[in-house]
Design a protein around this motif. Structure first.
Motif, mmCIF file in Angstrom:
data_model
loop_
_atom_site.group_PDB
_atom_site.id
_atom_site.type_symbol
_atom_site.label_atom_id
_atom_site.label_comp_id
_atom_site.label_asym_id
_atom_site.label_seq_id
_atom_site.Cartn_x
_atom_site.Cartn_y
_atom_site.Cartn_z
ATOM 1 N N VAL A 33 0.844 -1.191 0.000
ATOM 2 C CA VAL A 33 0.000 0.000 0.000
ATOM 3 C C VAL A 33 0.882 1.244 0.000
ATOM 4 C CG1 VAL A 33 -1.777 1.289 1.232
ATOM 5 C CG2 VAL A 33 -1.833 -1.216 1.214
ATOM 6 N N GLU A 34 0.732 2.045 -1.038
ATOM 7 C CA GLU A 34 1.491 3.286 -1.174
ATOM 8 C C GLU A 34 0.793 4.442 -0.461
ATOM 9 O OE1 GLU A 34 4.310 4.142 -3.314
ATOM 10 O OE2 GLU A 34 4.708 1.984 -3.281
ATOM 11 N N GLU A 35 -0.532 4.529 -0.676
ATOM 12 C CA GLU A 35 -1.253 5.707 -0.202
ATOM 13 C C GLU A 35 -2.749 5.415 -0.157
ATOM 14 O OE1 GLU A 35 -0.593 10.225 -1.474
ATOM 15 O OE2 GLU A 35 -1.426 9.023 -3.098
ATOM 16 N N ILE A 36 -3.411 5.997 0.839
ATOM 17 C CA ILE A 36 -4.873 5.889 0.939
ATOM 18 C C ILE A 36 -5.413 7.304 1.175
ATOM 19 C CG2 ILE A 36 -6.805 4.832 2.141
ATOM 20 C CD1 ILE A 36 -4.909 2.636 3.082
ATOM 21 N N THR A 37 -5.929 7.889 0.120
ATOM 22 C CA THR A 37 -6.453 9.250 0.220
ATOM 23 C C THR A 37 -7.877 9.304 -0.336
ATOM 24 O OG1 THR A 37 -5.493 9.838 -1.924
ATOM 25 C CG2 THR A 37 -4.185 10.355 0.033
ATOM 26 N N ASP A 38 -8.594 10.302 0.094
ATOM 27 C CA ASP A 38 -9.947 10.563 -0.405
ATOM 28 C C ASP A 38 -10.864 9.338 -0.319
ATOM 29 O OD1 ASP A 38 -9.150 13.163 -0.954
ATOM 30 O OD2 ASP A 38 -8.496 12.642 -2.978
ATOM 31 N N ILE A 39 -10.874 8.714 0.843
ATOM 32 C CA ILE A 39 -11.780 7.597 1.093
ATOM 33 C C ILE A 39 -13.100 8.179 1.583
ATOM 34 C CG2 ILE A 39 -12.187 5.549 2.520
ATOM 35 C CD1 ILE A 39 -9.968 5.195 0.423
ATOM 36 N N THR A 40 -14.165 7.846 0.902
ATOM 37 C CA THR A 40 -15.485 8.371 1.246
ATOM 38 C C THR A 40 -16.198 7.385 2.164
ATOM 39 O OG1 THR A 40 -15.607 9.466 -0.891
ATOM 40 C CG2 THR A 40 -17.674 9.200 0.322
ATOM 41 N N VAL A 41 -16.607 7.876 3.313
ATOM 42 C CA VAL A 41 -17.345 7.065 4.285
ATOM 43 C C VAL A 41 -18.744 7.633 4.404
ATOM 44 C CG1 VAL A 41 -17.470 6.312 6.688
ATOM 45 C CG2 VAL A 41 -15.248 6.512 5.561
ATOM 46 N N ILE A 61 -17.602 2.181 2.918
ATOM 47 C CA ILE A 61 -16.282 2.765 2.711
ATOM 48 C C ILE A 61 -15.931 2.583 1.238
ATOM 49 C CG2 ILE A 61 -13.841 2.653 3.391
ATOM 50 C CD1 ILE A 61 -14.881 1.129 5.955
ATOM 51 N N LYS A 62 -15.712 3.709 0.524
ATOM 52 C CA LYS A 62 -15.414 3.670 -0.912
ATOM 53 C C LYS A 62 -14.192 4.519 -1.193
ATOM 54 C CE LYS A 62 -19.905 3.242 -3.124
ATOM 55 N NZ LYS A 62 -20.849 3.889 -4.016
ATOM 56 N N GLY A 63 -13.482 4.124 -2.223
ATOM 57 C CA GLY A 63 -12.369 4.953 -2.649
ATOM 58 C C GLY A 63 -11.347 4.183 -3.453
ATOM 59 N N ILE A 64 -10.229 4.850 -3.677
ATOM 60 C CA ILE A 64 -9.125 4.290 -4.437
ATOM 61 C C ILE A 64 -7.918 4.180 -3.510
ATOM 62 C CG2 ILE A 64 -7.581 4.609 -6.407
ATOM 63 C CD1 ILE A 64 -10.441 4.192 -7.302
ATOM 64 N N VAL A 65 -7.333 2.989 -3.478
ATOM 65 C CA VAL A 65 -6.115 2.751 -2.712
ATOM 66 C C VAL A 65 -4.982 2.635 -3.725
ATOM 67 C CG1 VAL A 65 -4.927 1.170 -1.155
ATOM 68 C CG2 VAL A 65 -7.382 1.544 -0.912
ATOM 69 N N LYS A 66 -3.922 3.365 -3.502
ATOM 70 C CA LYS A 66 -2.768 3.301 -4.390
ATOM 71 C C LYS A 66 -1.856 2.183 -3.903
ATOM 72 C CE LYS A 66 -1.911 7.062 -6.463
ATOM 73 N NZ LYS A 66 -2.383 6.873 -7.795
ATOM 74 N N LEU A 67 -1.720 1.133 -4.746
ATOM 75 C CA LEU A 67 -0.907 -0.041 -4.425
ATOM 76 C C LEU A 67 0.350 -0.069 -5.284
ATOM 77 C CD1 LEU A 67 -3.616 -2.865 -4.414
ATOM 78 C CD2 LEU A 67 -2.730 -1.600 -2.469
ATOM 79 N N LYS A 68 1.315 -0.847 -4.844
ATOM 80 C CA LYS A 68 2.519 -1.085 -5.630
ATOM 81 C C LYS A 68 2.227 -2.297 -6.508
ATOM 82 C CE LYS A 68 6.160 -0.557 -3.185
ATOM 83 N NZ LYS A 68 7.258 -0.782 -2.241
ATOM 84 N N ASP A 69 2.348 -2.132 -7.826
ATOM 85 C CA ASP A 69 2.130 -3.228 -8.761
ATOM 86 C C ASP A 69 3.107 -4.355 -8.446
ATOM 87 O OD1 ASP A 69 2.575 -4.787 -11.349
ATOM 88 O OD2 ASP A 69 0.883 -3.501 -11.910
ATOM 89 N N SER A 70 2.610 -5.583 -8.360
ATOM 90 C CA SER A 70 3.436 -6.735 -7.985
ATOM 91 C C SER A 70 4.526 -7.053 -8.994
ATOM 92 C CB SER A 70 2.564 -7.973 -7.803
ATOM 93 O OG SER A 70 1.652 -7.776 -6.765
ATOM 94 N N ILE A 71 4.336 -6.671 -10.252
ATOM 95 C CA ILE A 71 5.330 -6.969 -11.290
ATOM 96 C C ILE A 71 6.187 -5.743 -11.608
ATOM 97 C CG2 ILE A 71 5.647 -7.640 -13.708
ATOM 98 C CD1 ILE A 71 3.211 -9.453 -13.371
ATOM 99 N N SER A 72 5.551 -4.633 -11.938
ATOM 100 C CA SER A 72 6.315 -3.452 -12.357
ATOM 101 C C SER A 72 6.785 -2.596 -11.186
ATOM 102 C CB SER A 72 5.453 -2.591 -13.283
ATOM 103 O OG SER A 72 4.396 -1.981 -12.542
ATOM 104 N N LEU A 73 6.187 -2.785 -10.013
ATOM 105 C CA LEU A 73 6.459 -2.009 -8.801
ATOM 106 C C LEU A 73 6.068 -0.536 -8.928
ATOM 107 C CD1 LEU A 73 9.868 -3.551 -7.704
ATOM 108 C CD2 LEU A 73 7.563 -4.193 -6.990
#
Length: 164
Positions: A33-41, A61-73
């Motif tokens: 997990v890189e970042e968790i911003t703008d999560i709407t509750v 709980i809705k939103g976009i979580v910024k993850l590190k891609d498992s292959i490209s990182l």
């Protein structure tokens, strides 16, 4: 922190926890997990119907979580949509009448985040001297795959694995 004093002193029937939250980095303890911003509750905390000494939460709980891609990182977006309802025991400090919304959000998001996630479609970019990354679909088709003849047979009593 969300103040639950008005609920505990019976000044309100519920406490609205709806809003947009960004979880501070110190809560995030996952390498993917890189970042968790703008999560709407959207939701609220109220007294339990069965036990008025306990608080009950019901929210989405809705939103976009910024993850590190498992292959490209590289950072990739992963969409979450969680319906959560439970008795509040672990997430608030009773003596302070405060709900740690960030801890509640993080623990529920962490359960939704996959261990491995990728948006890479073209694996041909990932190769080097004597090696290349291939998809799972390509593994059985390779001639030197020692697992291609692995079979699994199940019956009611046990699972047997053997080589053909």
């Amino acid at each position: 922190m969300i103040d639950l004093s008005n609920l505990h002193y019976n000044l309100e029937e519920y406490v609205d926890i709806s809003g947009t939250y960004s979880i501070p980095k110190e809560y995030i303890d996952d390498e993917m997990v890189e970042e968790i911003t703008d999560i709407t509750v959207t939701g609220r905390v109220e007294k339990c119907i069965d036990d008025h000494t306990k608080d009950y939460i019901k929210c989405n709980i809705k939103g976009i979580v910024k993850l590190k891609d498992s292959i490209s990182l590289k950072p990739v977006d992963y969409e979450i949509n969680i319906n959560y309802e439970d008795i509040l025991d672990d997430f608030y400090k009773k003596s302070e009448n405060k709900l740690d919304i960030f801890q509640l959000l993080w623990e529920n998001i962490e359960l939704e985040v996959p261990l491995r996630f990728t948006k890479v479609e073209d694996l041909s970019k990932f190769q080097g001297n004597g090696w290349k990354l291939i998809s799972e679909e390509d593994v059985p088709n390779t001639s030197n795959n020692p697992f291609k003849n692995l079979s699994i047979e199940e019956n009611d009593e046990e699972v047997k694995i053997w080589w053909n």
